[in-house]
Design an enzyme around this catalytic site. Structure first.
Site, PDB file in Angstrom:
ATOM      1  N   ASP A   1     -16.253  -8.358  53.169  1.00  0.00           N
ATOM      2  CA  ASP A   1     -17.349  -7.664  53.878  1.00  0.00           C
ATOM      3  C   ASP A   1     -17.342  -7.783  55.410  1.00  0.00           C
ATOM      4  O   ASP A   1     -17.103  -8.871  55.946  1.00  0.00           O
ATOM      5  CB  ASP A   1     -18.711  -8.256  53.480  1.00  0.00           C
ATOM      6  CG  ASP A   1     -18.871  -8.494  52.012  1.00  0.00           C
ATOM      7  OD1 ASP A   1     -17.971  -8.151  51.253  1.00  0.00           O
ATOM      8  OD2 ASP A   1     -19.910  -9.044  51.636  1.00  0.00           O
TER       9      ASP A   1
ATOM     10  N   GLU B   1     -26.320  -6.706  46.461  1.00  0.00           N
ATOM     11  CA  GLU B   1     -25.749  -7.497  47.559  1.00  0.00           C
ATOM     12  C   GLU B   1     -25.921  -6.748  48.885  1.00  0.00           C
ATOM     13  O   GLU B   1     -26.168  -5.543  48.903  1.00  0.00           O
ATOM     14  CB  GLU B   1     -24.241  -7.705  47.333  1.00  0.00           C
ATOM     15  CG  GLU B   1     -23.891  -8.359  46.005  1.00  0.00           C
ATOM     16  CD  GLU B   1     -22.391  -8.628  45.831  1.00  0.00           C
ATOM     17  OE1 GLU B   1     -22.061  -9.731  45.422  1.00  0.00           O
ATOM     18  OE2 GLU B   1     -21.572  -7.739  46.103  1.00  0.00           O
TER      19      GLU B   1
END
Ligand code: FRU
Length: 534
Positions: free
Chosen positions: A59, A241
Protein backbone atom coordinates in the site's frame (compact mmCIF):
# COMPACT_ATOMS: atom_id res chain seq x y z
CA UNK A 1 -5.72 -10.66 -42.76
CA UNK A 2 -4.44 -7.70 -40.77
CA UNK A 3 -4.68 -4.24 -42.17
CA UNK A 4 -1.99 -1.70 -41.38
CA UNK A 5 -2.27 1.87 -40.39
CA UNK A 6 1.23 3.24 -40.12
CA UNK A 7 1.22 6.39 -38.20
CA UNK A 8 2.97 8.52 -40.79
CA UNK A 9 0.09 8.97 -43.11
CA UNK A 10 0.59 5.75 -45.02
CA UNK A 11 -2.52 4.09 -46.26
CA UNK A 12 -2.41 0.36 -46.75
CA UNK A 13 -4.80 -2.29 -47.92
CA UNK A 14 -8.31 -2.24 -46.61
CA UNK A 15 -8.29 1.05 -44.74
CA UNK A 16 -9.26 4.35 -46.07
CA UNK A 17 -8.06 7.14 -43.88
CA UNK A 18 -6.92 10.66 -43.95
CA UNK A 19 -4.12 11.09 -41.54
CA UNK A 20 -2.48 14.17 -40.22
CA UNK A 21 0.38 12.80 -38.17
CA UNK A 22 2.40 15.32 -36.24
CA UNK A 23 5.70 14.75 -34.56
CA UNK A 24 6.56 16.92 -31.67
CA UNK A 25 9.49 16.69 -29.26
CA UNK A 26 9.34 18.17 -25.81
CA UNK A 27 11.85 18.31 -23.07
CA UNK A 28 10.76 16.33 -20.03
CA UNK A 29 11.10 17.93 -16.63
CA UNK A 30 13.31 16.44 -13.91
CA UNK A 31 13.47 12.70 -13.98
CA UNK A 32 14.64 10.75 -11.02
CA UNK A 33 13.56 7.25 -11.97
CA UNK A 34 16.15 5.60 -14.18
CA UNK A 35 15.21 4.05 -17.47
CA UNK A 36 15.81 0.35 -16.85
CA UNK A 37 18.94 -1.46 -17.94
CA UNK A 38 18.84 -4.54 -20.12
CA UNK A 39 19.56 -6.69 -17.09
CA UNK A 40 17.15 -9.67 -16.97
CA UNK A 41 16.00 -8.67 -13.52
CA UNK A 42 15.06 -5.23 -14.77
CA UNK A 43 13.04 -6.57 -17.70
CA UNK A 44 9.84 -5.81 -15.85
CA UNK A 45 10.99 -2.65 -14.06
CA UNK A 46 8.40 -0.05 -15.12
CA UNK A 47 9.40 2.96 -17.18
CA UNK A 48 7.21 5.48 -15.39
CA UNK A 49 5.51 3.90 -12.43
CA UNK A 50 7.10 3.88 -9.00
CA UNK A 51 8.71 0.64 -7.85
CA UNK A 52 11.11 0.13 -4.93
CA UNK A 53 14.76 -0.42 -5.83
CA UNK A 54 14.75 -3.64 -3.88
CA UNK A 55 12.37 -5.62 -1.73
CA UNK A 56 8.66 -5.86 -1.35
CA UNK A 57 6.09 -3.04 -1.58
CA UNK A 58 2.34 -2.87 -0.99
CA UNK A 59 0.00 0.00 0.00
CA UNK A 60 0.82 3.68 -0.50
CA UNK A 61 0.98 5.45 2.88
CA UNK A 62 1.27 8.88 4.43
CA UNK A 63 1.08 11.04 1.33
CA UNK A 64 1.42 14.80 1.84
CA UNK A 65 2.80 17.78 -0.08
CA UNK A 66 5.31 20.21 1.39
CA UNK A 67 7.78 22.76 0.08
CA UNK A 68 7.49 21.68 -3.55
CA UNK A 69 7.64 17.94 -2.89
CA UNK A 70 5.00 15.26 -3.04
CA UNK A 71 5.78 12.57 -0.48
CA UNK A 72 4.86 8.95 -0.95
CA UNK A 73 5.50 6.38 1.76
CA UNK A 74 4.72 2.74 1.19
CA UNK A 75 4.38 -0.59 2.94
CA UNK A 76 7.82 -2.06 2.50
CA UNK A 77 9.85 -5.11 3.39
CA UNK A 78 13.34 -4.16 2.27
CA UNK A 79 14.95 -7.52 3.03
CA UNK A 80 12.72 -9.82 1.05
CA UNK A 81 10.59 -10.01 -2.06
CA UNK A 82 7.41 -11.18 -0.34
CA UNK A 83 5.33 -9.54 2.37
CA UNK A 84 7.25 -9.47 5.68
CA UNK A 85 8.01 -7.19 8.63
CA UNK A 86 6.49 -3.93 7.49
CA UNK A 87 8.44 -0.69 7.32
CA UNK A 88 7.48 2.57 5.67
CA UNK A 89 9.57 3.10 2.54
CA UNK A 90 9.68 6.65 1.21
CA UNK A 91 9.91 8.43 -2.14
CA UNK A 92 9.62 12.07 -3.18
CA UNK A 93 8.67 13.79 -6.39
CA UNK A 94 8.04 17.27 -7.69
CA UNK A 95 5.31 16.08 -10.04
CA UNK A 96 3.98 12.68 -8.81
CA UNK A 97 5.44 11.00 -11.92
CA UNK A 98 9.23 10.86 -11.42
CA UNK A 99 10.02 9.47 -8.00
CA UNK A 100 13.23 9.46 -6.07
CA UNK A 101 13.49 6.82 -3.38
CA UNK A 102 14.59 8.01 0.07
CA UNK A 103 15.89 6.21 3.16
CA UNK A 104 13.36 4.09 5.04
CA UNK A 105 11.17 6.36 7.16
CA UNK A 106 9.76 3.99 9.79
CA UNK A 107 11.11 0.70 11.12
CA UNK A 108 9.24 -1.99 13.06
CA UNK A 109 9.69 -1.72 16.84
CA UNK A 110 8.66 -3.42 20.09
CA UNK A 111 5.00 -2.53 19.46
CA UNK A 112 5.02 -4.30 16.12
CA UNK A 113 5.23 -3.91 12.37
CA UNK A 114 4.41 -0.52 10.88
CA UNK A 115 1.19 -1.04 8.94
CA UNK A 116 -0.62 1.43 6.70
CA UNK A 117 -1.53 4.95 7.71
CA UNK A 118 -1.33 8.59 6.76
CA UNK A 119 0.64 11.76 7.40
CA UNK A 120 -0.32 15.40 7.87
CA UNK A 121 1.57 18.66 7.95
CA UNK A 122 0.82 20.19 11.35
CA UNK A 123 1.14 23.82 10.26
CA UNK A 124 -0.27 25.22 13.50
CA UNK A 125 1.74 22.89 15.73
CA UNK A 126 -1.42 21.48 17.31
CA UNK A 127 0.66 18.47 18.36
CA UNK A 128 3.27 20.56 20.14
CA UNK A 129 6.07 18.57 18.52
CA UNK A 130 7.60 21.63 16.88
CA UNK A 131 11.13 22.61 17.92
CA UNK A 132 12.80 25.86 16.79
CA UNK A 133 9.68 26.77 14.80
CA UNK A 134 10.08 23.75 12.52
CA UNK A 135 6.78 22.56 11.07
CA UNK A 136 6.11 19.03 12.27
CA UNK A 137 4.87 16.32 9.93
CA UNK A 138 2.89 13.73 11.87
CA UNK A 139 2.50 10.17 10.65
CA UNK A 140 -0.30 8.06 12.09
CA UNK A 141 -0.12 4.33 11.45
CA UNK A 142 -1.14 0.95 12.77
CA UNK A 143 1.20 -1.01 14.98
CA UNK A 144 0.65 -4.68 14.19
CA UNK A 145 1.90 -6.94 16.96
CA UNK A 146 2.99 -10.14 15.21
CA UNK A 147 3.41 -12.05 18.47
CA UNK A 148 -0.16 -11.29 19.48
CA UNK A 149 -1.29 -12.14 15.95
CA UNK A 150 0.45 -15.53 16.09
CA UNK A 151 -1.03 -16.19 19.51
CA UNK A 152 -4.47 -15.61 17.95
CA UNK A 153 -5.20 -12.51 20.01
CA UNK A 154 -7.81 -10.17 18.60
CA UNK A 155 -6.14 -7.08 19.96
CA UNK A 156 -3.03 -7.24 17.82
CA UNK A 157 -3.59 -3.83 16.20
CA UNK A 158 -3.29 -0.38 17.79
CA UNK A 159 -2.79 3.13 16.40
CA UNK A 160 0.40 5.11 16.92
CA UNK A 161 2.02 8.34 15.79
CA UNK A 162 5.52 9.55 14.90
CA UNK A 163 6.73 13.05 14.10
CA UNK A 164 9.26 14.46 11.69
CA UNK A 165 11.03 17.80 12.00
CA UNK A 166 12.95 17.43 8.74
CA UNK A 167 10.05 17.55 6.28
CA UNK A 168 9.29 13.84 6.33
CA UNK A 169 12.79 12.44 5.88
CA UNK A 170 13.08 10.87 9.31
CA UNK A 171 10.57 10.26 12.10
CA UNK A 172 10.66 9.95 15.88
CA UNK A 173 8.06 7.66 17.37
CA UNK A 174 5.93 9.27 20.08
CA UNK A 175 6.72 7.96 23.56
CA UNK A 176 3.01 7.75 24.44
CA UNK A 177 2.28 5.16 21.74
CA UNK A 178 -0.14 3.61 21.10
CA UNK A 179 -2.47 6.61 21.01
CA UNK A 180 -5.52 4.40 20.38
CA UNK A 181 -5.70 1.02 22.06
CA UNK A 182 -7.61 -1.84 20.56
CA UNK A 183 -11.23 -1.99 21.83
CA UNK A 184 -11.30 -5.74 21.06
CA UNK A 185 -11.89 -5.45 17.35
CA UNK A 186 -10.05 -7.62 14.81
CA UNK A 187 -8.73 -5.80 11.72
CA UNK A 188 -8.53 -2.44 13.45
CA UNK A 189 -6.24 -0.45 11.22
CA UNK A 190 -5.09 2.02 8.57
CA UNK A 191 -5.82 5.48 10.10
CA UNK A 192 -6.32 8.28 7.57
CA UNK A 193 -6.20 11.75 9.08
CA UNK A 194 -7.57 14.97 7.58
CA UNK A 195 -7.77 18.53 8.88
CA UNK A 196 -11.34 19.73 9.52
CA UNK A 197 -11.05 23.46 8.93
CA UNK A 198 -14.64 24.19 10.05
CA UNK A 199 -14.19 22.68 13.48
CA UNK A 200 -10.45 23.31 13.75
CA UNK A 201 -9.71 19.71 14.57
CA UNK A 202 -8.33 16.56 13.05
CA UNK A 203 -10.70 13.90 11.77
CA UNK A 204 -9.55 10.33 11.36
CA UNK A 205 -11.16 7.35 9.64
CA UNK A 206 -10.15 3.84 10.61
CA UNK A 207 -11.12 0.40 9.34
CA UNK A 208 -12.62 -1.51 12.27
CA UNK A 209 -13.89 -4.97 11.43
CA UNK A 210 -16.66 -4.51 8.89
CA UNK A 211 -17.12 -0.82 9.63
CA UNK A 212 -15.37 2.51 9.44
CA UNK A 213 -14.87 4.40 12.69
CA UNK A 214 -14.67 8.21 12.72
CA UNK A 215 -12.48 9.85 15.34
CA UNK A 216 -11.55 13.47 16.19
CA UNK A 217 -8.56 15.03 17.90
CA UNK A 218 -7.29 18.50 18.69
CA UNK A 219 -3.63 17.46 19.07
CA UNK A 220 -3.23 14.17 17.16
CA UNK A 221 -2.47 12.40 20.45
CA UNK A 222 -5.84 12.15 22.16
CA UNK A 223 -8.59 10.70 20.02
CA UNK A 224 -12.33 10.56 20.58
CA UNK A 225 -14.63 8.14 18.76
CA UNK A 226 -17.36 10.10 16.96
CA UNK A 227 -19.38 7.60 14.96
CA UNK A 228 -19.31 4.48 12.81
CA UNK A 229 -20.43 3.77 9.28
CA UNK A 230 -20.95 0.79 7.07
CA UNK A 231 -23.02 -1.86 8.76
CA UNK A 232 -25.08 -3.52 6.05
CA UNK A 233 -23.98 -0.94 3.47
CA UNK A 234 -21.87 -1.69 0.40
CA UNK A 235 -19.74 -4.74 -0.17
CA UNK A 236 -18.80 -6.90 2.81
CA UNK A 237 -17.33 -9.91 1.00
CA UNK A 238 -13.91 -9.35 2.52
CA UNK A 239 -11.90 -7.44 5.12
CA UNK A 240 -12.42 -3.65 5.21
CA UNK A 241 -9.08 -1.81 4.97
CA UNK A 242 -7.43 1.50 4.11
CA UNK A 243 -10.30 4.02 4.29
CA UNK A 244 -10.11 7.60 3.11
CA UNK A 245 -12.49 10.54 3.52
CA UNK A 246 -12.45 13.78 1.56
CA UNK A 247 -14.72 16.45 0.08
CA UNK A 248 -15.05 16.83 -3.68
CA UNK A 249 -16.79 19.60 -5.61
CA UNK A 250 -19.47 18.26 -7.96
CA UNK A 251 -18.38 19.34 -11.43
CA UNK A 252 -20.53 22.03 -13.03
CA UNK A 253 -22.37 22.85 -9.77
CA UNK A 254 -21.57 24.73 -6.59
CA UNK A 255 -22.24 21.64 -4.54
CA UNK A 256 -19.63 19.71 -2.53
CA UNK A 257 -20.10 16.11 -1.45
CA UNK A 258 -17.97 13.88 0.78
CA UNK A 259 -16.49 10.69 -0.54
CA UNK A 260 -15.53 7.71 1.60
CA UNK A 261 -13.18 5.06 0.21
CA UNK A 262 -13.04 1.57 1.67
CA UNK A 263 -10.68 -1.02 0.26
CA UNK A 264 -11.88 -4.59 0.49
CA UNK A 265 -10.04 -7.86 0.18
CA UNK A 266 -11.31 -10.15 -1.24
CA UNK A 267 -14.64 -9.14 -2.81
CA UNK A 268 -13.46 -6.97 -5.72
CA UNK A 269 -15.59 -6.83 -8.88
CA UNK A 270 -13.19 -9.08 -10.78
CA UNK A 271 -12.03 -11.06 -7.75
CA UNK A 272 -9.57 -10.27 -5.00
CA UNK A 273 -8.67 -6.78 -3.86
CA UNK A 274 -10.43 -3.56 -4.89
CA UNK A 275 -11.60 -0.22 -3.51
CA UNK A 276 -15.24 0.73 -3.13
CA UNK A 277 -16.56 4.24 -2.56
CA UNK A 278 -19.56 5.92 -0.98
CA UNK A 279 -20.87 9.46 -1.58
CA UNK A 280 -22.61 11.47 1.11
CA UNK A 281 -22.20 14.27 3.62
CA UNK A 282 -19.99 14.70 6.65
CA UNK A 283 -20.98 17.09 9.44
CA UNK A 284 -17.77 16.81 11.43
CA UNK A 285 -19.14 13.81 13.31
CA UNK A 286 -21.13 11.50 11.12
CA UNK A 287 -20.91 10.38 7.51
CA UNK A 288 -24.41 10.14 6.04
CA UNK A 289 -24.70 8.38 2.75
CA UNK A 290 -26.57 10.30 0.05
CA UNK A 291 -30.11 8.84 -0.28
CA UNK A 292 -30.01 8.61 -4.04
CA UNK A 293 -26.55 7.08 -3.96
CA UNK A 294 -27.76 4.56 -1.42
CA UNK A 295 -30.69 3.59 -3.67
CA UNK A 296 -28.34 3.00 -6.56
CA UNK A 297 -25.98 1.12 -4.28
CA UNK A 298 -28.83 -1.19 -3.34
CA UNK A 299 -29.08 -2.12 -7.03
CA UNK A 300 -25.37 -2.17 -7.84
CA UNK A 301 -24.12 -3.49 -4.45
CA UNK A 302 -20.95 -1.44 -4.80
CA UNK A 303 -19.34 1.41 -6.65
CA UNK A 304 -15.68 0.84 -7.50
CA UNK A 305 -12.83 3.31 -7.79
CA UNK A 306 -11.28 1.02 -10.40
CA UNK A 307 -12.73 -2.14 -11.91
CA UNK A 308 -9.40 -3.70 -12.89
CA UNK A 309 -7.69 -6.26 -10.69
CA UNK A 310 -4.65 -4.15 -9.91
CA UNK A 311 -5.44 -1.00 -8.03
CA UNK A 312 -5.66 -1.55 -4.31
CA UNK A 313 -5.43 0.34 -1.01
CA UNK A 314 -5.21 3.67 -2.84
CA UNK A 315 -5.69 6.89 -0.87
CA UNK A 316 -5.25 10.62 -1.46
CA UNK A 317 -2.58 13.23 -0.67
CA UNK A 318 -3.63 14.83 2.60
CA UNK A 319 -3.12 18.54 2.08
CA UNK A 320 -3.29 19.35 -1.59
CA UNK A 321 -5.90 19.53 -4.34
CA UNK A 322 -5.89 20.43 -8.02
CA UNK A 323 -6.92 23.97 -9.03
CA UNK A 324 -10.49 22.66 -9.49
CA UNK A 325 -10.54 21.11 -6.03
CA UNK A 326 -9.88 17.55 -7.24
CA UNK A 327 -8.04 15.18 -4.91
CA UNK A 328 -4.80 13.44 -5.87
CA UNK A 329 -4.69 9.68 -5.55
CA UNK A 330 -2.27 6.79 -5.98
CA UNK A 331 -2.86 3.06 -5.53
CA UNK A 332 -0.86 -0.14 -5.20
CA UNK A 333 -0.84 -1.78 -8.63
CA UNK A 334 -1.33 -5.38 -7.57
CA UNK A 335 -3.78 -7.75 -5.96
CA UNK A 336 -3.40 -9.88 -2.84
CA UNK A 337 -4.49 -12.87 -4.94
CA UNK A 338 -1.06 -13.12 -6.55
CA UNK A 339 1.06 -10.14 -5.44
CA UNK A 340 3.60 -12.36 -3.68
CA UNK A 341 4.10 -14.50 -6.78
CA UNK A 342 4.49 -12.09 -9.68
CA UNK A 343 7.65 -12.83 -11.71
CA UNK A 344 10.17 -10.31 -10.40
CA UNK A 345 12.95 -11.29 -8.00
CA UNK A 346 14.81 -8.44 -6.33
CA UNK A 347 11.80 -6.17 -6.03
CA UNK A 348 8.05 -6.64 -6.16
CA UNK A 349 5.14 -4.38 -7.05
CA UNK A 350 4.61 -0.95 -8.50
CA UNK A 351 2.23 1.94 -7.87
CA UNK A 352 -0.50 3.11 -10.25
CA UNK A 353 -0.08 6.37 -12.06
CA UNK A 354 -1.07 9.26 -9.77
CA UNK A 355 -4.64 10.30 -10.55
CA UNK A 356 -6.93 13.29 -10.13
CA UNK A 357 -10.28 12.45 -8.62
CA UNK A 358 -13.47 14.35 -9.37
CA UNK A 359 -17.19 13.94 -8.85
CA UNK A 360 -19.95 14.29 -11.42
CA UNK A 361 -23.69 13.98 -11.20
CA UNK A 362 -24.44 11.19 -13.64
CA UNK A 363 -27.91 10.27 -14.85
CA UNK A 364 -28.56 8.15 -11.77
CA UNK A 365 -26.41 9.53 -8.99
CA UNK A 366 -23.02 11.00 -8.08
CA UNK A 367 -20.15 9.28 -9.73
CA UNK A 368 -16.43 9.33 -9.12
CA UNK A 369 -14.18 10.07 -12.08
CA UNK A 370 -10.44 9.56 -12.19
CA UNK A 371 -7.81 10.48 -14.73
CA UNK A 372 -4.01 10.59 -14.76
CA UNK A 373 -2.59 13.77 -13.20
CA UNK A 374 -2.00 16.54 -15.74
CA UNK A 375 1.72 16.51 -14.91
CA UNK A 376 2.02 13.39 -17.08
CA UNK A 377 1.43 15.56 -20.18
CA UNK A 378 4.86 17.14 -19.67
CA UNK A 379 6.46 13.85 -20.64
CA UNK A 380 4.82 13.62 -24.04
CA UNK A 381 7.60 13.30 -26.60
CA UNK A 382 6.62 12.04 -30.02
CA UNK A 383 3.03 12.64 -30.92
CA UNK A 384 1.05 11.09 -33.74
CA UNK A 385 -2.46 12.18 -34.50
CA UNK A 386 -4.59 10.34 -36.96
CA UNK A 387 -8.05 11.59 -37.76
CA UNK A 388 -11.07 9.91 -39.31
CA UNK A 389 -9.89 6.36 -39.51
CA UNK A 390 -12.22 3.93 -41.11
CA UNK A 391 -11.36 0.52 -39.72
CA UNK A 392 -12.13 -2.70 -41.52
CA UNK A 393 -11.13 -6.07 -40.14
CA UNK A 394 -8.12 -6.33 -37.85
CA UNK A 395 -6.10 -3.18 -38.38
CA UNK A 396 -2.64 -2.42 -37.09
CA UNK A 397 -2.70 1.01 -35.48
CA UNK A 398 0.99 1.25 -34.74
CA UNK A 399 4.08 -0.85 -34.09
CA UNK A 400 7.08 -0.48 -31.81
CA UNK A 401 9.16 0.48 -34.86
CA UNK A 402 7.25 3.75 -34.85
CA UNK A 403 6.44 4.27 -31.21
CA UNK A 404 7.34 2.42 -28.02
CA UNK A 405 4.44 0.45 -26.64
CA UNK A 406 5.76 0.47 -23.11
CA UNK A 407 5.85 4.18 -22.32
CA UNK A 408 2.83 5.29 -24.16
CA UNK A 409 -0.35 7.29 -23.84
CA UNK A 410 -3.05 6.67 -26.41
CA UNK A 411 -6.25 8.68 -26.67
CA UNK A 412 -9.07 7.69 -28.98
CA UNK A 413 -12.62 8.60 -29.79
CA UNK A 414 -15.17 6.34 -31.46
CA UNK A 415 -17.98 8.70 -32.47
CA UNK A 416 -20.71 6.15 -32.76
CA UNK A 417 -20.48 2.90 -30.82
CA UNK A 418 -22.83 0.40 -32.39
CA UNK A 419 -24.12 -2.81 -30.84
CA UNK A 420 -20.89 -4.70 -31.31
CA UNK A 421 -17.51 -5.41 -29.86
CA UNK A 422 -14.32 -3.37 -30.25
CA UNK A 423 -11.11 -5.12 -29.38
CA UNK A 424 -7.63 -3.67 -29.09
CA UNK A 425 -4.85 -6.24 -29.36
CA UNK A 426 -1.30 -5.79 -28.07
CA UNK A 427 0.93 -8.54 -29.39
CA UNK A 428 4.53 -9.60 -29.86
CA UNK A 429 6.40 -12.12 -31.98
CA UNK A 430 6.44 -14.58 -29.06
CA UNK A 431 2.71 -15.01 -29.50
CA UNK A 432 1.76 -13.10 -26.36
CA UNK A 433 -1.44 -11.09 -26.55
CA UNK A 434 -3.21 -8.67 -24.28
CA UNK A 435 -6.68 -7.79 -25.50
CA UNK A 436 -8.99 -5.13 -24.15
CA UNK A 437 -11.94 -3.12 -25.37
CA UNK A 438 -15.66 -2.66 -25.28
CA UNK A 439 -18.54 -5.04 -25.77
CA UNK A 440 -21.38 -2.71 -26.75
CA UNK A 441 -24.02 -5.44 -26.59
CA UNK A 442 -23.29 -6.06 -22.93
CA UNK A 443 -22.30 -2.40 -22.34
CA UNK A 444 -19.13 -3.71 -20.75
CA UNK A 445 -15.43 -2.98 -21.02
CA UNK A 446 -13.04 -5.90 -20.72
CA UNK A 447 -9.37 -6.82 -20.32
CA UNK A 448 -8.20 -10.31 -21.23
CA UNK A 449 -4.65 -11.11 -20.11
CA UNK A 450 -5.03 -14.88 -20.32
CA UNK A 451 -2.44 -15.13 -23.12
CA UNK A 452 -0.38 -12.10 -22.12
CA UNK A 453 2.93 -13.90 -21.44
CA UNK A 454 4.06 -15.29 -18.09
CA UNK A 455 0.88 -16.23 -16.29
CA UNK A 456 1.57 -19.59 -14.67
CA UNK A 457 2.89 -18.14 -11.40
CA UNK A 458 -0.71 -18.14 -10.10
CA UNK A 459 -4.03 -19.62 -11.36
CA UNK A 460 -5.74 -16.57 -9.94
CA UNK A 461 -3.97 -14.35 -12.45
CA UNK A 462 -5.87 -15.72 -15.43
CA UNK A 463 -9.02 -17.24 -14.02
CA UNK A 464 -11.29 -14.82 -15.86
CA UNK A 465 -11.63 -11.89 -18.24
CA UNK A 466 -11.94 -8.69 -16.21
CA UNK A 467 -15.14 -6.75 -16.95
CA UNK A 468 -16.48 -3.31 -16.08
CA UNK A 469 -19.83 -1.62 -16.77
CA UNK A 470 -20.03 1.43 -19.00
CA UNK A 471 -21.57 4.29 -17.00
CA UNK A 472 -21.92 6.79 -19.86
CA UNK A 473 -24.96 6.52 -22.14
CA UNK A 474 -23.74 8.68 -25.03
CA UNK A 475 -22.95 6.91 -28.31
CA UNK A 476 -19.56 8.63 -28.38
CA UNK A 477 -16.91 6.59 -26.60
CA UNK A 478 -13.63 8.14 -25.57
CA UNK A 479 -10.70 6.35 -24.01
CA UNK A 480 -7.23 6.97 -22.66
CA UNK A 481 -4.80 4.05 -22.57
CA UNK A 482 -1.59 4.22 -20.51
CA UNK A 483 0.96 1.53 -21.29
CA UNK A 484 4.06 0.67 -19.32
CA UNK A 485 6.11 -2.52 -19.58
CA UNK A 486 3.84 -4.50 -17.31
CA UNK A 487 0.69 -2.46 -16.90
CA UNK A 488 -2.28 -1.02 -18.68
CA UNK A 489 -4.47 1.71 -17.21
CA UNK A 490 -7.69 2.43 -19.05
CA UNK A 491 -9.71 5.60 -18.50
CA UNK A 492 -12.97 5.47 -20.45
CA UNK A 493 -15.52 8.27 -20.88
CA UNK A 494 -13.30 10.86 -19.20
CA UNK A 495 -12.55 8.61 -16.28
CA UNK A 496 -16.06 7.32 -15.54
CA UNK A 497 -14.96 3.71 -15.90
CA UNK A 498 -11.37 2.85 -15.02
CA UNK A 499 -9.54 -0.45 -15.32
CA UNK A 500 -5.97 -1.14 -14.19
CA UNK A 501 -4.31 -4.47 -14.91
CA UNK A 502 -0.76 -5.84 -14.85
CA UNK A 503 0.82 -8.42 -17.18
CA UNK A 504 4.24 -9.96 -17.85
CA UNK A 505 4.92 -10.52 -21.56
CA UNK A 506 7.85 -12.73 -22.62
CA UNK A 507 9.10 -9.83 -24.75
CA UNK A 508 7.90 -6.25 -25.09
CA UNK A 509 4.69 -5.81 -27.06
CA UNK A 510 5.41 -4.83 -30.64
CA UNK A 511 2.07 -4.26 -32.28
CA UNK A 512 -1.17 -2.52 -31.39
CA UNK A 513 -4.17 -3.47 -33.51
CA UNK A 514 -7.89 -2.98 -33.33
CA UNK A 515 -10.73 -5.07 -34.64
CA UNK A 516 -14.46 -5.02 -34.47
CA UNK A 517 -17.25 -7.61 -34.83
CA UNK A 518 -18.73 -5.30 -37.35
CA UNK A 519 -17.01 -5.00 -40.73
CA UNK A 520 -16.43 -1.29 -40.50
CA UNK A 521 -16.28 1.55 -38.02
CA UNK A 522 -14.71 4.94 -37.58
CA UNK A 523 -12.23 6.26 -35.05
CA UNK A 524 -12.40 10.01 -35.02
CA UNK A 525 -9.19 10.89 -33.32
CA UNK A 526 -6.36 8.61 -32.50
CA UNK A 527 -3.58 10.30 -30.60
CA UNK A 528 -0.48 8.30 -29.76
CA UNK A 529 2.12 9.84 -27.48
CA UNK A 530 5.41 8.22 -26.76
CA UNK A 531 6.46 9.38 -23.31
CA UNK A 532 10.02 10.41 -22.65
CA UNK A 533 11.58 10.00 -19.21
CA UNK A 534 15.17 10.79 -20.08
C1 FRU B 1 -3.86 -3.59 2.79
C2 FRU B 1 -3.22 -4.01 4.10
C3 FRU B 1 -3.54 -3.01 5.20
C4 FRU B 1 -2.41 -3.20 6.15
C5 FRU B 1 -1.26 -3.47 5.23
C6 FRU B 1 -0.23 -4.40 5.76
O1 FRU B 1 -3.22 -4.09 1.68
O2 FRU B 1 -3.66 -5.29 4.44
O3 FRU B 1 -4.81 -3.18 5.77
O4 FRU B 1 -2.20 -2.10 6.97
O5 FRU B 1 -1.81 -4.01 4.04
O6 FRU B 1 0.90 -4.45 4.95
Amino acid sequence: MKNFLLCFGLVLAGISLISSCKTEKKEAATVAQKVPSSDEEEMYRPNFHFSPKKGWMNDPNGMFYYNGYYHLYFQHYPDGNTWGPMHWGHAISTDMISWKEQPIALYPDELGFIFSGSAVVDVENTSGFSVESKTPVIAMFTHHDMEADKAGEIIDETQSIAYSLDEGLSFTKYEGNPVIKNPNIPDFRDPKVIWDENRKQWTMVLAAGQEIMFYASKDLKTWKLLSTFGEGIGNHDGVWECPDLFPLPVKGTDETKWVLFVSINPGGPNSGSATQYFVGDFDGKTFTIDKNFQNELAKEHSFWVDHGRDNYAGVTWSNVTTAEGGKLFIGWMSNWLYANEVPTEKWRSTSTIARELGLIKGTKTYQLISNPVKELNRYRAQKFIVTDISVEGETVLTTSKTVSLSMTEINFEIPDVAEEGYTFILSNSQGDELTFGYDATEKEFFVDRNKSGKTDFSDKFTDRIAKAPRMESSSKLTGKILLDKTSIELFYDNGQTVMTEIFFPNAPFETLSIESDNEKFTINNLEIHELNFN
